[in-house]
Motif scaffolding. Structure first.
Motif, short mmCIF file in Angstrom:
data_model
loop_
_atom_site.label_atom_id
_atom_site.label_comp_id
_atom_site.label_asym_id
_atom_site.label_seq_id
_atom_site.Cartn_x
_atom_site.Cartn_y
_atom_site.Cartn_z
N ASP A 110 0.84 -1.19 0.00
CA ASP A 110 0.00 0.00 0.00
C ASP A 110 0.88 1.25 0.00
O ASP A 110 1.32 1.72 1.06
N SER A 111 1.12 1.80 -1.19
CA SER A 111 1.99 2.98 -1.31
C SER A 111 1.33 4.23 -0.75
O SER A 111 2.02 5.19 -0.39
N SER A 112 0.00 4.25 -0.64
CA SER A 112 -0.69 5.45 -0.16
C SER A 112 -0.31 5.75 1.29
O SER A 112 -0.23 6.93 1.69
N LYS A 113 -0.07 4.72 2.10
CA LYS A 113 0.32 4.93 3.49
C LYS A 113 1.72 5.54 3.58
O LYS A 113 1.99 6.38 4.44
N ILE A 114 2.61 5.10 2.68
CA ILE A 114 3.96 5.66 2.66
C ILE A 114 3.91 7.10 2.16
O ILE A 114 4.60 7.98 2.69
N ASP A 115 3.08 7.36 1.15
CA ASP A 115 2.90 8.74 0.67
C ASP A 115 2.44 9.64 1.81
O ASP A 115 2.96 10.75 2.00
N ALA A 116 1.46 9.16 2.59
CA ALA A 116 0.92 9.95 3.69
C ALA A 116 1.98 10.21 4.76
O ALA A 116 2.06 11.30 5.34
N MET A 117 2.82 9.20 5.01
CA MET A 117 3.88 9.36 6.00
C MET A 117 4.88 10.42 5.57
O MET A 117 5.29 11.28 6.35
N GLY A 166 6.53 16.82 5.75
CA GLY A 166 6.60 18.14 5.13
C GLY A 166 7.54 18.13 3.94
O GLY A 166 8.54 17.41 3.90
N GLU A 167 7.21 18.94 2.94
CA GLU A 167 7.99 18.96 1.70
C GLU A 167 9.43 19.37 1.95
O GLU A 167 10.37 18.78 1.37
N GLU A 191 11.40 18.99 4.57
CA GLU A 191 12.18 17.92 5.19
C GLU A 191 12.43 16.78 4.20
O GLU A 191 13.54 16.22 4.14
N VAL A 192 11.42 16.42 3.42
CA VAL A 192 11.56 15.33 2.45
C VAL A 192 12.60 15.70 1.39
O VAL A 192 13.45 14.88 1.03
N ARG A 193 12.56 16.92 0.91
CA ARG A 193 13.54 17.33 -0.12
C ARG A 193 14.95 17.42 0.47
O ARG A 193 15.93 17.16 -0.23
N LYS A 194 15.05 17.73 1.73
CA LYS A 194 16.35 17.75 2.39
C LYS A 194 16.95 16.34 2.45
O LYS A 194 18.14 16.14 2.16
N ILE A 195 16.11 15.37 2.81
CA ILE A 195 16.56 13.96 2.85
C ILE A 195 16.95 13.50 1.45
O ILE A 195 17.96 12.82 1.26
N ALA A 201 9.95 0.78 -0.87
CA ALA A 201 9.38 1.86 -1.69
C ALA A 201 10.49 2.89 -1.95
O ALA A 201 11.14 3.34 -1.01
N ARG A 202 10.70 3.24 -3.22
CA ARG A 202 11.79 4.14 -3.60
C ARG A 202 11.23 5.43 -4.20
O ARG A 202 10.33 5.38 -5.04
N TYR A 203 11.78 6.54 -3.76
CA TYR A 203 11.33 7.85 -4.23
C TYR A 203 12.55 8.63 -4.74
O TYR A 203 13.44 9.00 -3.96
N ASP A 204 12.59 8.83 -6.04
CA ASP A 204 13.62 9.71 -6.60
C ASP A 204 13.03 11.12 -6.73
O ASP A 204 11.91 11.39 -6.25
N LYS A 205 13.77 12.04 -7.37
CA LYS A 205 13.30 13.42 -7.45
C LYS A 205 11.97 13.52 -8.18
O LYS A 205 11.07 14.27 -7.76
N ALA A 206 11.81 12.76 -9.24
CA ALA A 206 10.56 12.81 -10.01
C ALA A 206 9.38 12.34 -9.16
O ALA A 206 8.29 12.93 -9.22
N ALA A 207 9.60 11.29 -8.35
CA ALA A 207 8.53 10.78 -7.50
C ALA A 207 8.16 11.78 -6.42
O ALA A 207 6.98 11.96 -6.10
N VAL A 208 9.18 12.46 -5.85
CA VAL A 208 8.91 13.47 -4.82
C VAL A 208 8.19 14.67 -5.43
O VAL A 208 7.24 15.21 -4.85
N ASP A 209 8.62 15.07 -6.63
CA ASP A 209 7.94 16.18 -7.31
C ASP A 209 6.47 15.84 -7.52
O ASP A 209 5.58 16.68 -7.28
N GLU A 210 6.20 14.63 -7.97
CA GLU A 210 4.83 14.21 -8.23
C GLU A 210 4.03 14.15 -6.93
O GLU A 210 2.86 14.54 -6.88
N LEU A 211 4.67 13.66 -5.85
CA LEU A 211 3.99 13.53 -4.56
C LEU A 211 3.47 14.88 -4.08
O LEU A 211 2.30 14.99 -3.68
N PHE A 212 4.32 15.90 -4.12
CA PHE A 212 3.91 17.20 -3.60
C PHE A 212 3.18 18.05 -4.64
O PHE A 212 2.44 18.96 -4.27
N ALA A 213 3.36 17.74 -5.92
CA ALA A 213 2.59 18.42 -6.96
C ALA A 213 1.12 18.09 -6.82
O ALA A 213 0.25 18.94 -7.01
N ASN A 214 0.82 16.84 -6.46
CA ASN A 214 -0.57 16.44 -6.26
C ASN A 214 -1.19 17.22 -5.11
O ASN A 214 -2.36 17.62 -5.16
N ASP A 215 -0.40 17.46 -4.05
CA ASP A 215 -0.90 18.24 -2.92
C ASP A 215 -1.16 19.69 -3.33
O ASP A 215 -2.17 20.29 -2.95
#
Length: 295
Positions: free
Chosen positions: A234-241, A246-247, A249-253, A271-285
């Motif tokens: 369930d990737s939605s739970k990891i997205d929520a975490m 906060g964007e 802190e996530v971009r700092k990591i 679950a792996r998040y590269d820059k594109a995945a992080v951009d998409e995660l917070f773009a949706n928000d």
């Protein structure tokens, strides 16, 4: 033939009931690529069997959770079984474990905690399982006898390929329920059951096993209930975490590590998040917030 089920049975001439549970491919799915030492497979398997037996008795929507709490050699062990017999679980140790390690040595100062959750009332009940015994089976014999006030015997076996368990309980006799004057029935059936081997528990089907043990008794076997390993990614739970961090802190990591990798220990996936995945995660928000402000 794969068998992932639990069946109730009743001695028709005596006030004695039982359940037989066996896991094969569902157990293998749960332990796939875990590389557990044999003694950890045995511990997790035996606790899984007990959790299934407990969940099979639920009269409401909910789940049973058994877990190890404490700072012993087994620093993580959790088994969850839903009322519909969906199961998942994990065990972890940071110390060297040998096949000679006892239950007491495995747990150290850790305790076995049983949690019953009622999802309909949003209530839960927790109880520690007594450790005044040498095996998981004996610990839960004490637990069931105290919680259900019924004489109980528990037989468990587990290895890397399969797990099997059997529970016997002597029901109270009343004028209405007493169907036999055989006062020695419990002792006789308990003795017969004590001859069972680990190999029989993990390899024989229910009917064959009961016939082998109790062929001189009249045993009524009820319909089996299927057990299924269920631990979706369930990737939605990891997205929520991640969003909760906060964007900034996530971009700092992400900048420090180049990639964010999160291991879900319960379901054993990364679950792996590269820059594109992080951009998409917070773009949706950002898109959601924009839509909300327009409304």
């Amino acid at each position: 033939m794969a068998n992932n089920s639990i069946q109730r049975f009743l001695f028709k001439d005596h006030s004695i009931r039982g359940q037989f549970v066996q896991l094969t491919d569902s157990w293998q799915s749960m332990t796939h690529e875990r590389h557990y030492p044999d003694v950890i497979s045995k511990l997790l398997g035996e606790l899984s069997l007990v959790a299934i037996i407990m969940a099979n008795g639920l009269k409401h929507k909910g789940r049973i959770t058994l877990q190890i709490q404490g700072s012993g050699p087994v620093n993580l062990l959790v088994v969850e079984v839903m009322d519909n017999l969906l199961i998942k679980g994990v065990a972890k140790t940071s110390q060297t474990i040998t096949d000679e390690t006892t239950l007491s040595e495995l747990l150290g100062n850790g305790q076995i905690l049983a949690t019953l959750e009622n999802s309909q009332t949003n209530h839960h009940f927790q109880s520690y399982v007594s450790r005044d015994a040498e095996t998981v089976a004996e610990c839960f014999e004490i637990f069931f006898q105290q919680s259900e006030q019924l004489q109980t015997r528990v037989f468990l076996a587990a290895n890397e390929n399969s797990a099997g368990g059997l529970i016997l309980q002597k029901m109270p006799e009343t004028a209405e329920t007493q169907v036999s004057s055989d006062d020695d029935a419990w002792n006789r059936i308990e003795h017969l059951t004590s001859t069972i081997s680990d190999d029989e528990l993990t390899s024989l089907g229910c009917e064959e096993l009961l016939h082998r043990l109790y062929h001189e008794e009249t045993v009524e076997l009820f319909e089996a209930r299927e057990i299924e390993y269920h631990c979706p990614q369930d990737s939605s739970k990891i997205d929520a975490m991640l969003k909760s961090l906060g964007e900034e802190e996530v971009r700092k990591i992400l900048e420090e590590q180049g990639e964010i990798v999160i291991h879900n220990e319960m379901c054993n996936f990364h679950a792996r998040y590269d820059k594109a995945a992080v951009d998409e995660l917070f773009a949706n928000d950002e898109q959601k917030n924009s839509n909300d402000s327009v409304q």
